[in-house]
Structure formats: C-alpha cells, structure tokens
Design a protein around this motif. Structure first.
Motif, PDB file in Angstrom:
ATOM      1  N   ASP A 124       0.813  -1.204   0.000  1.00  0.00           N
ATOM      2  CA  ASP A 124       0.000   0.000   0.000  1.00  0.00           C
ATOM      3  C   ASP A 124       0.853   1.264   0.000  1.00  0.00           C
ATOM      4  OD1 ASP A 124      -2.551  -1.251   0.017  1.00  0.00           O
ATOM      5  OD2 ASP A 124      -2.296  -1.710   2.143  1.00  0.00           O
ATOM      6  N   SER A 125       2.176   1.093  -0.034  1.00  0.00           N
ATOM      7  CA  SER A 125       3.097   2.227  -0.023  1.00  0.00           C
ATOM      8  C   SER A 125       4.232   1.956  -0.998  1.00  0.00           C
ATOM      9  CB  SER A 125       3.676   2.430   1.381  1.00  0.00           C
ATOM     10  OG  SER A 125       4.798   3.295   1.352  1.00  0.00           O
ATOM     11  N   PRO A 126       4.757   2.996  -1.667  1.00  0.00           N
ATOM     12  CA  PRO A 126       5.923   2.779  -2.535  1.00  0.00           C
ATOM     13  C   PRO A 126       7.165   2.366  -1.757  1.00  0.00           C
ATOM     14  CG  PRO A 126       5.471   5.125  -2.292  1.00  0.00           C
ATOM     15  CD  PRO A 126       4.306   4.395  -1.678  1.00  0.00           C
ATOM     16  N   LYS A 127       7.151   2.577  -0.431  1.00  0.00           N
ATOM     17  CA  LYS A 127       8.284   2.181   0.405  1.00  0.00           C
ATOM     18  C   LYS A 127       8.130   0.773   0.963  1.00  0.00           C
ATOM     19  CE  LYS A 127       9.473   6.838   2.042  1.00  0.00           C
ATOM     20  NZ  LYS A 127       9.729   7.648   3.253  1.00  0.00           N
ATOM     21  N   GLY A 128       7.008   0.093   0.629  1.00  0.00           N
ATOM     22  CA  GLY A 128       6.766  -1.218   1.171  1.00  0.00           C
ATOM     23  C   GLY A 128       6.201  -1.136   2.587  1.00  0.00           C
ATOM     24  N   PRO A 129       6.195  -2.271   3.306  1.00  0.00           N
ATOM     25  CA  PRO A 129       6.771  -3.547   2.868  1.00  0.00           C
ATOM     26  C   PRO A 129       5.918  -4.216   1.784  1.00  0.00           C
ATOM     27  CG  PRO A 129       5.649  -3.825   4.973  1.00  0.00           C
ATOM     28  CD  PRO A 129       5.627  -2.349   4.671  1.00  0.00           C
ATOM     29  N   PHE A 130       6.609  -4.798   0.805  1.00  0.00           N
ATOM     30  CA  PHE A 130       5.949  -5.559  -0.249  1.00  0.00           C
ATOM     31  C   PHE A 130       5.800  -7.012   0.183  1.00  0.00           C
ATOM     32  CE2 PHE A 130       7.561  -1.884  -2.493  1.00  0.00           C
ATOM     33  CZ  PHE A 130       6.559  -1.602  -3.408  1.00  0.00           C
ATOM     34  N   GLU A 131       4.705  -7.620  -0.291  1.00  0.00           N
ATOM     35  CA  GLU A 131       4.423  -9.018   0.009  1.00  0.00           C
ATOM     36  C   GLU A 131       4.055  -9.744  -1.279  1.00  0.00           C
ATOM     37  OE1 GLU A 131       4.855 -10.421   2.854  1.00  0.00           O
ATOM     38  OE2 GLU A 131       5.146  -8.615   4.099  1.00  0.00           O
ATOM     39  N   PRO A 132       4.385 -11.039  -1.396  1.00  0.00           N
ATOM     40  CA  PRO A 132       3.989 -11.790  -2.594  1.00  0.00           C
ATOM     41  C   PRO A 132       2.471 -11.899  -2.697  1.00  0.00           C
ATOM     42  CG  PRO A 132       5.656 -12.978  -1.312  1.00  0.00           C
ATOM     43  CD  PRO A 132       5.173 -11.849  -0.456  1.00  0.00           C
ATOM     44  N   ILE A 133       1.973 -11.786  -3.928  1.00  0.00           N
ATOM     45  CA  ILE A 133       0.550 -12.025  -4.166  1.00  0.00           C
ATOM     46  C   ILE A 133       0.285 -13.527  -4.165  1.00  0.00           C
ATOM     47  CG2 ILE A 133      -1.384 -11.618  -5.738  1.00  0.00           C
ATOM     48  CD1 ILE A 133       0.283  -9.261  -6.871  1.00  0.00           C
ATOM     49  N   ARG A 134       1.174 -14.279  -4.788  1.00  0.00           N
ATOM     50  CA  ARG A 134       1.133 -15.746  -4.819  1.00  0.00           C
ATOM     51  C   ARG A 134       2.551 -16.259  -4.610  1.00  0.00           C
ATOM     52  NH1 ARG A 134      -3.445 -14.221  -6.144  1.00  0.00           N
ATOM     53  NH2 ARG A 134      -4.806 -14.998  -7.802  1.00  0.00           N
ATOM     54  N   GLN A 135       2.670 -17.525  -4.311  1.00  0.00           N
ATOM     55  CA  GLN A 135       3.985 -18.177  -4.328  1.00  0.00           C
ATOM     56  C   GLN A 135       4.367 -18.595  -5.743  1.00  0.00           C
ATOM     57  OE1 GLN A 135       6.400 -18.671  -2.127  1.00  0.00           O
ATOM     58  NE2 GLN A 135       5.348 -17.693  -0.412  1.00  0.00           N
ATOM     59  N   GLU A 136       3.376 -18.763  -6.614  1.00  0.00           N
ATOM     60  CA  GLU A 136       3.637 -19.207  -7.978  1.00  0.00           C
ATOM     61  C   GLU A 136       3.909 -18.007  -8.880  1.00  0.00           C
ATOM     62  OE1 GLU A 136       0.805 -19.906  -6.300  1.00  0.00           O
ATOM     63  OE2 GLU A 136       1.429 -21.886  -5.583  1.00  0.00           O
ATOM     64  N   ALA A 137       4.753 -18.227  -9.909  1.00  0.00           N
ATOM     65  CA  ALA A 137       5.116 -17.161 -10.839  1.00  0.00           C
ATOM     66  C   ALA A 137       4.018 -16.919 -11.866  1.00  0.00           C
ATOM     67  CB  ALA A 137       6.418 -17.517 -11.542  1.00  0.00           C
ATOM     68  N   VAL A 138       4.083 -15.747 -12.523  1.00  0.00           N
ATOM     69  CA  VAL A 138       3.174 -15.414 -13.619  1.00  0.00           C
ATOM     70  C   VAL A 138       3.684 -16.011 -14.929  1.00  0.00           C
ATOM     71  CG1 VAL A 138       2.229 -13.506 -14.985  1.00  0.00           C
ATOM     72  CG2 VAL A 138       2.345 -13.317 -12.496  1.00  0.00           C
ATOM     73  N   THR A 139       4.997 -15.977 -15.139  1.00  0.00           N
ATOM     74  CA  THR A 139       5.563 -16.497 -16.385  1.00  0.00           C
ATOM     75  C   THR A 139       5.423 -18.016 -16.441  1.00  0.00           C
ATOM     76  OG1 THR A 139       7.751 -16.376 -15.322  1.00  0.00           O
ATOM     77  CG2 THR A 139       7.126 -14.584 -16.813  1.00  0.00           C
ATOM     78  N   PRO A 140       5.457 -18.588 -17.640  1.00  0.00           N
ATOM     79  CA  PRO A 140       5.098 -20.001 -17.803  1.00  0.00           C
ATOM     80  C   PRO A 140       6.085 -20.978 -17.149  1.00  0.00           C
ATOM     81  CG  PRO A 140       4.981 -18.825 -19.903  1.00  0.00           C
ATOM     82  CD  PRO A 140       5.654 -17.916 -18.941  1.00  0.00           C
ATOM     83  N   ASP A 141       5.546 -22.075 -16.633  1.00  0.00           N
ATOM     84  CA  ASP A 141       6.388 -23.170 -16.161  1.00  0.00           C
ATOM     85  C   ASP A 141       7.264 -23.669 -17.306  1.00  0.00           C
ATOM     86  OD1 ASP A 141       5.268 -23.053 -13.643  1.00  0.00           O
ATOM     87  OD2 ASP A 141       3.833 -24.674 -14.024  1.00  0.00           O
ATOM     88  N   GLY A 142       8.510 -23.968 -16.993  1.00  0.00           N
ATOM     89  CA  GLY A 142       9.419 -24.504 -18.000  1.00  0.00           C
ATOM     90  C   GLY A 142      10.125 -23.452 -18.836  1.00  0.00           C
ATOM     91  N   TRP A 143       9.825 -22.167 -18.582  1.00  0.00           N
ATOM     92  CA  TRP A 143      10.472 -21.070 -19.310  1.00  0.00           C
ATOM     93  C   TRP A 143      11.452 -20.353 -18.386  1.00  0.00           C
ATOM     94  CZ3 TRP A 143       7.406 -17.794 -23.328  1.00  0.00           C
ATOM     95  CH2 TRP A 143       6.653 -18.632 -24.165  1.00  0.00           C
ATOM     96  N   GLN A 144      12.649 -20.055 -18.908  1.00  0.00           N
ATOM     97  CA  GLN A 144      13.590 -19.181 -18.204  1.00  0.00           C
ATOM     98  C   GLN A 144      13.256 -17.746 -18.602  1.00  0.00           C
ATOM     99  OE1 GLN A 144      16.169 -19.895 -16.023  1.00  0.00           O
ATOM    100  NE2 GLN A 144      18.009 -18.775 -16.595  1.00  0.00           N
ATOM    101  N   SER A 145      12.769 -16.957 -17.628  1.00  0.00           N
ATOM    102  CA  SER A 145      12.204 -15.638 -17.926  1.00  0.00           C
ATOM    103  C   SER A 145      12.854 -14.558 -17.078  1.00  0.00           C
ATOM    104  CB  SER A 145      10.695 -15.651 -17.668  1.00  0.00           C
ATOM    105  OG  SER A 145      10.057 -16.684 -18.384  1.00  0.00           O
ATOM    106  N   LEU A 146      12.742 -13.328 -17.552  1.00  0.00           N
ATOM    107  CA  LEU A 146      13.265 -12.184 -16.800  1.00  0.00           C
ATOM    108  C   LEU A 146      12.630 -10.885 -17.294  1.00  0.00           C
ATOM    109  CD1 LEU A 146      16.876 -11.246 -17.976  1.00  0.00           C
ATOM    110  CD2 LEU A 146      15.436 -12.831 -19.217  1.00  0.00           C
TER     111      LEU A 146
END
Length: 346
Positions: A124-146
């Motif tokens: 809720d702040s640009p200074k954080g603290p930030f928390e994960p929305i999920r433990q799982e990634a958005v990018t596809p499984d099996g892809w090396q992404s950045l």
C-alpha cells in the motif's frame, strides 16, 4: 532557463546519495503522485557508503531509494524481505507500477535448481513492505524468464511483458501474457511478440552465439502509437536501447523495429516516465559493467511519429560511455551541477 540541482536545494541528511554515486542496475523510476517523490529500487546496498544500513544476508531483499529532485537520493531502506517466499536468488530489474491504487513490484526471481521466473509483489506504499501475491510465478512453467513489466491494454486489461531468455532459446524473445486483475497469475497463454533477431541494429551478444533481449518497456506516444523500448548489443559490442512500434497500436502488434538504436554507448535496460514538471525522461544504466553501473537520465522529445533524445542530465556518461565512444570519454568524472530544462520537483 534551466533548473540547477544544487546541494543547497535539498536536505542532505535525508537525501545524502548523489545520482553520480548511486550503484544501480536496470533503474526503474516511479514518480508517485501521492507523495510527490520519486522512488527507485535496488537489490543491493552500498554498505561502504552507508555502514549503518540494514542488511539481511540470510534472505533475498529489495531496497528502496527516495528523491525529490532525481539527483539527491535517500540511503537504501529494505522494502521487501524474502522470509517464506520461494526464491532467494536473481532479484533482478525491480520496477514498481501503480495499479488500482496499490503499488506492485514486478521482478524476476530464482532458487537453486529452478528456472528464473517473473511475478509480482504488492504494497500500500511505494516504500513497502511488499508481500507476494502468490507463491507461484506469472511467467510459464518450463520457461527461463526475466524483466517482467506491466502493460494495460485499451480495454483496461493487464498484461505482463517479459523476456524469454536467449540462454534457453538461442534467439531471445519478447513475450506477453494476460494477467488476473490482482496481477497474481496468468489467465492465458504466452504470446511471442518478436525475437531479438528481428531487430535491425542488434548483433549476437555472446561469443558462443545467441541473440539477447532485455528490458521491455511500453509507452504510448501523443498520437496514439504504442512503442516498446528494449535492449540488446550492437555489432561493436555495446549495450544499447532501441524501440519497436506496434503497427495496430496494441500489444499483439505486429511490431516494426526502428533501424537505429536510441542510445548505443554501453547503456541499456531503459524506461520512460514524466517528471512532476511534465518532462518526459528516459532512465537506463551505464556502463554495462556491474561494479560501475550508474543511472543515466535523458530529457526526451516525443511526437506522434517517434521518440528522440534531447539531453542527458546526470553526467554519468562523461567518463563511462562505451561502444564507439569509448575512446572519447574523459578519465575524470563530471563535476558540473546537474540541470534540467524543467524543474523536476514540479
């Protein structure tokens, strides 16, 4: 009449970190309308300059820096700590976007034995603290992404645009994937927008071969054209920023590549933002040598047809530009006072 960012215009106790000293990779600058401050995010802290800064060697962390004028920055402050999060490595290219009143940190992450993946943290702040929305990634499984970034299409739907890494596919890709409204997961299949070899100015970026894609960032020009900044390497080996234009004005393209880069003097991974004074700016790092990386800030000109550099204001190129300019740079750093065409404080 230019605005000069002198030390007597700021509180140096609160903002002691001059832009010429800020060690940073892939700088993303958030101009926050609520606080009227600028924020940038780093995955490491300069503990020699700030020996009292909080560190955490047991966990992955992100730090936040704050500025009023883009030249004088606060000392690093932790805004995300790994704790029970799945990844502890490759906290690369953090960027923070405002979406529906909250602050979302996009980045890549990795753990031993796992591919690098992109996902979002929220605060809720640009200074954080930030928390994960999920433990799982958005990018596809099996892809090396950045290098995940946010794009919101004309219907208001969010997408993550990211790089599918050249180390896995040889010819690096820029891809997009539709996201859920809370930016926590993918809700469709990834789409390859273009490949690094489609670029007209870039070259193979490694001795072993392979074409590199880095740092996508989306921006709509005044006439409505959608452009995407991205980075790779020129034939002379310098890190560079170029851009492509979507032929039909939206994420699926097709994407037409500019014939020449915007900046090719060993600076890259760029983004665009407006100052509180209304000036369009481009930020990137230079040189592409990790211990020496610093922020470059360019005043930009945009029209309905394209994007152009007007001036670089930090002076960090003065002794650190590379590529075809390597033989022309000075041995000593620039000492001139940074100045802007428009007061960045607004």
């Amino acid at each position: 009449m230019r605005f000069y960012c002198t030390d007597d215009t700021v509180d140096l106790e609160q903002y002691p970190y001059h832009v010429r000293d800020v060690h940073i990779s892939d700088p993303f600058i958030l101009a926050d309308p609520k606080s009227r401050c600028y924020y940038t995010y780093v995955q490491f802290a300069d503990t020699e300059r700030f020996p009292d800064v909080e560190t955490d060697k047991e966990h992955g962390v992100f730090y936040v820096l704050e500025s009023k004028d883009l030249i004088h920055w606060s000392k690093p402050q932790i805004c995300f700590r790994q704790n029970n999060f799945w990844a502890d490595k490759d906290y690369w290219a953090p960027e923070v976007h405002i979406w529906k009143g909250r602050y979302y940190l996009f980045s890549s992450f990795r753990a031993d034995g796992h591919y690098r993946k992109c996902q979002c943290l929220v605060s809720d702040s640009p200074k954080g603290p930030f928390e994960p929305i999920r433990q799982e990634a958005v990018t596809p499984d099996g892809w090396q992404s950045l290098d995940g970034t946010l794009y919101v299409d004309r219907s208001g739907k969010p997408w993550m645009v990211f790089c599918h890494e050249w180390l896995q596919v040889g010819d690096g890709q820029i891809c997009a994937i539709p996201m859920s409204d809370d930016l926590g997961e993918a809700i469709g299949d990834p789409v390859i927008l273009f490949r690094a070899s489609d670029g007209k100015w870039n070259a193979k970026g490694a001795k072993e071969g392979g074409y590199v894609t880095d740092g996508p960032f989306l921006h709509r020009l005044p006439g409505g054209k959608l452009i995407m900044l991205w980075s790779s390497f020129t034939e002379k080996g310098a890190y560079a920023v170029g851009y492509a234009t979507s032929r039909f004005g939206d994420i699926l393209g097709p994407w037409d590549q500019e014939s020449e880069p915007l900046y090719a003097l060993d600076g890259g991974h760029a983004m665009l933002f407006y100052t509180f004074g209304g000036q369009l700016m481009m930020a990137c790092h230079c040189p592409n040598d990790h211990p020496k990386k610093r922020i470059l800030l360019f005043e930009m000109e945009e029209d309905k047809n394209g994007l152009h550099v007007v001036n670089e204001v930090t002076g960090n190129w003065f002794h650190a530009a590379g590529g075809p300019a390597k033989g022309w740079v000075y041995k000593q750093p620039c000492v001139e006072i940074p100045s802007f065409a428009k007061d960045p404080r607004g």
